[in-house]
Design an enzyme around this catalytic site. Structure first.
Site, PDB file in Angstrom:
ATOM      1  N   ASN A 195       0.884  -1.170   0.000  1.00  0.00           N
ATOM      2  CA  ASN A 195       0.000   0.000   0.000  1.00  0.00           C
ATOM      3  C   ASN A 195       0.919   1.217   0.000  1.00  0.00           C
ATOM      4  OD1 ASN A 195      -1.764   2.065   0.507  1.00  0.00           O
ATOM      5  ND2 ASN A 195      -2.760   1.082   2.265  1.00  0.00           N
TER       6      ASN A 195
ATOM      7  N   ARG B  93      -2.480  -2.056  -3.531  1.00  0.00           N
ATOM      8  CA  ARG B  93      -3.700  -1.279  -3.348  1.00  0.00           C
ATOM      9  C   ARG B  93      -3.607  -0.092  -4.295  1.00  0.00           C
ATOM     10  NH1 ARG B  93      -5.025   3.304   0.957  1.00  0.00           N
ATOM     11  NH2 ARG B  93      -7.223   3.534   0.445  1.00  0.00           N
TER      12      ARG B  93
ATOM     13  N   HIS C   4     -12.650   3.064  -0.332  1.00  0.00           N
ATOM     14  CA  HIS C   4     -12.650   2.055   0.753  1.00  0.00           C
ATOM     15  C   HIS C   4     -13.391   0.780   0.336  1.00  0.00           C
ATOM     16  CE1 HIS C   4     -12.502   5.542   3.906  1.00  0.00           C
ATOM     17  NE2 HIS C   4     -11.280   5.104   3.680  1.00  0.00           N
TER      18      HIS C   4
ATOM     19  N   ARG D  27     -11.298  16.266   6.813  1.00  0.00           N
ATOM     20  CA  ARG D  27     -12.165  16.590   5.671  1.00  0.00           C
ATOM     21  C   ARG D  27     -13.596  16.784   6.145  1.00  0.00           C
ATOM     22  NH1 ARG D  27     -10.468  11.226   2.527  1.00  0.00           N
ATOM     23  NH2 ARG D  27      -8.977  10.911   4.189  1.00  0.00           N
TER      24      ARG D  27
ATOM     25  N   GLU E 162      -8.044  -5.251   4.630  1.00  0.00           N
ATOM     26  CA  GLU E 162      -7.946  -4.967   3.201  1.00  0.00           C
ATOM     27  C   GLU E 162      -6.798  -5.747   2.572  1.00  0.00           C
ATOM     28  OE1 GLU E 162      -8.100  -1.048   4.800  1.00  0.00           O
ATOM     29  OE2 GLU E 162      -9.095  -0.324   2.985  1.00  0.00           O
TER      30      GLU E 162
END
Ligand code: ADP
Length: 406
Positions: free
Chosen positions: A7, A91, A180, A241, A385
């Site tokens: 990743n 990823r 995601h 955010r 993941e």
């Protein structure tokens, strides 16, 4: 098969070396501060002591070289030869409209990834650097790309088209993509397994709450809607955010404060959300400590955070015409009892009844946290993941080899 999962971010690379047969990591680690003279490599081989190496790692290529070296190292390694790395799974954040599933990486795919850079200027370039570094240091080893957007690629057009002139979608591919996806897919699959029914028979709302947060409506195995959109800025309130807002406010703030495009982008991505409202922190643990001390702005940030999740759950129950399971995952989703409690409060009329005691008792792993008579099964499930990436990589590489053999 032994798969190295990568990743690759702008200044960090997370990795796991996974044995797909036993579904366990043989080693995991992280290279941080890439580009600096004091970069840090933390390597944790299974069953052995974790080590930390500090030194100069100037780019992603050198970082990957170090990762391979540490996997091979005499005292801390888990393999004797590079050839024991059967495949590498990456990823990749944005697959755009090109990729609706994981793919074997070849030149054509690399070009498509480069074409998608405009859609994810912060995320895709480091993902590409990671792939290029592996190509250099493990030539000939098959590599796969697993996309954050892929699981959402079956969303209906009415969920992904924005209310702007349709030509803009055609011209610039401006639409909702969602992110995601690997996590939403993993936890919805696990919830189905825990319930003991096929995923295809269930309606599940999955809440991935980490530094970035998103929620998805997983209807009979498909993500039919999700809160992140064109970029990972839309939807829930997050650490830095702001999520959903009236787009005209951005233009207004830019004109009032004289902000450039880059400054407005930084404001929206780095200085909003929990940190923007509380002025304290983007980290939920610190928000919770501050609100325990009576900090009013931290309380407001917390309330906005949980209220927004509650609203989305309601919306997705409406979108799916019901709900069988609600899943919490991600650093906040898995660990914050306060968040889960605030989100589930007064949801009994929808069949959502949290067992506050179970939810607060903090056992690790996958836990059913709803009351025995709750119509909706509520779970906290640690996401994985990396395992999804490793298993997808194994599947694609095996298929490729069996095709070649034919
Ligand atoms: P990322 O999205 O970067 O993978 P994580 O999934 O690790 O991030 O989530 C990070 C968030 O999880 C932070 O806001 C952190 O405060 C929060 N978190 C971790 N542990 C706890 C805890 N025990 N209670 C509340 N929040 C927690």
């Amino acid at each position: 098969m032994k798969v190295l999962v990568i990743n690759s971010g702008s200044s960090s690379i997370k990795y796991q070396f996974i044995d797909t047969e036993n579904k366990v990591p043989l080693a995991k680690g992280l290279v941080e501060r890439i580009g600096m003279s004091s970069a840090i490599l933390t390597h944790a081989p299974a069953g052995k002591e974790k080590i930390k190496i500090v030194g100069e790692i100037l780019d992603h290529s050198i970082a990957i070289e170090y990762v391979i070296a540490v996997l091979l190292s005499k005292n801390h390694g888990v393999i004797k030869d590079k050839s024991e790395i059967d495949a590498v799974g990456h990823r990749v954040v944005h697959g755009g409209e090109t990729f609706s599933g994981s793919v074997l990486i070849n030149e054509e795919v690399m070009q498509a990834l480069k074409d998608n850079i405009e859609l994810a200027p912060l995320h895709n370039p480091p993902n590409i650097k990671g792939i290029e570094a592996v190509t250099k240091h493990l030539p000939g080893t098959p590599q796969c790309g697993v996309f954050d957007t892929a699981f959402h690629s079956q969303m209906p057009a009415y969920a992904y088209i924005y209310g702007i002139p349709y030509e803009l979608y055609k011209k610039y591919k401006i639409r909702r993509y969602g992110f995601h996806g690997t996590s939403h897919l993993f936890v919805s699959n696990r919830a189905a397994a825990l319930i003991g029914k096929p995923l295809e028979d269930l309606k599940i709302v999955t809440c991935h709450l980490g530094n970035g947060c998103s929620i998805a409506a997983v209807d009979h195995g498909h993500s039919i809607d999700t809160s992140m959109g064109f970029t990972p800025l839309e939807g829930l309130l997050m650490g830095t955010r702001g999520g959903d807002m009236d787009p005209s406010l951005i233009l207004y703030v830019m004109s009032k404060e004289g902000l450039s495009l880059a400054e407005a982008n930084t404001l929206m991505n780095k200085h909003s959300g929990l940190i923007g409202i509380s002025g304290e922190s983007s980290d939920m643990r610190e928000i919770e400590s501050a609100l325990a001390e009576g900090n009013k702005k931290a309380k407001l940030a917390f309330d906005i955070f949980t209220y927004r999740i509650k609203k989305y759950i309601g919306a997705y129950i409406a979108a799916m015409g019901g709900i069988d399971a609600l899943v919490f995952t991600g650093g906040i989703g898995e660990n914050s009892e306060l968040v889960r409690q605030a989100v589930c409060e007064n949801m009994e009329y929808l069949g959502i009844e949290l067992d506050v005691e179970k939810s607060g008792s903090r056992p690790d792993g996958e836990v059913l946290i709803s009351q025995p008579n709750s119509r909706v099964q509520i779970y906290k499930i640690p996401t994985n993941e990396e395992l999804v990436i490793a298993l997808d990589t194994e599947k694609i590489v095996s298929e490729q080899f069996s095709n070649v053999a034919k």
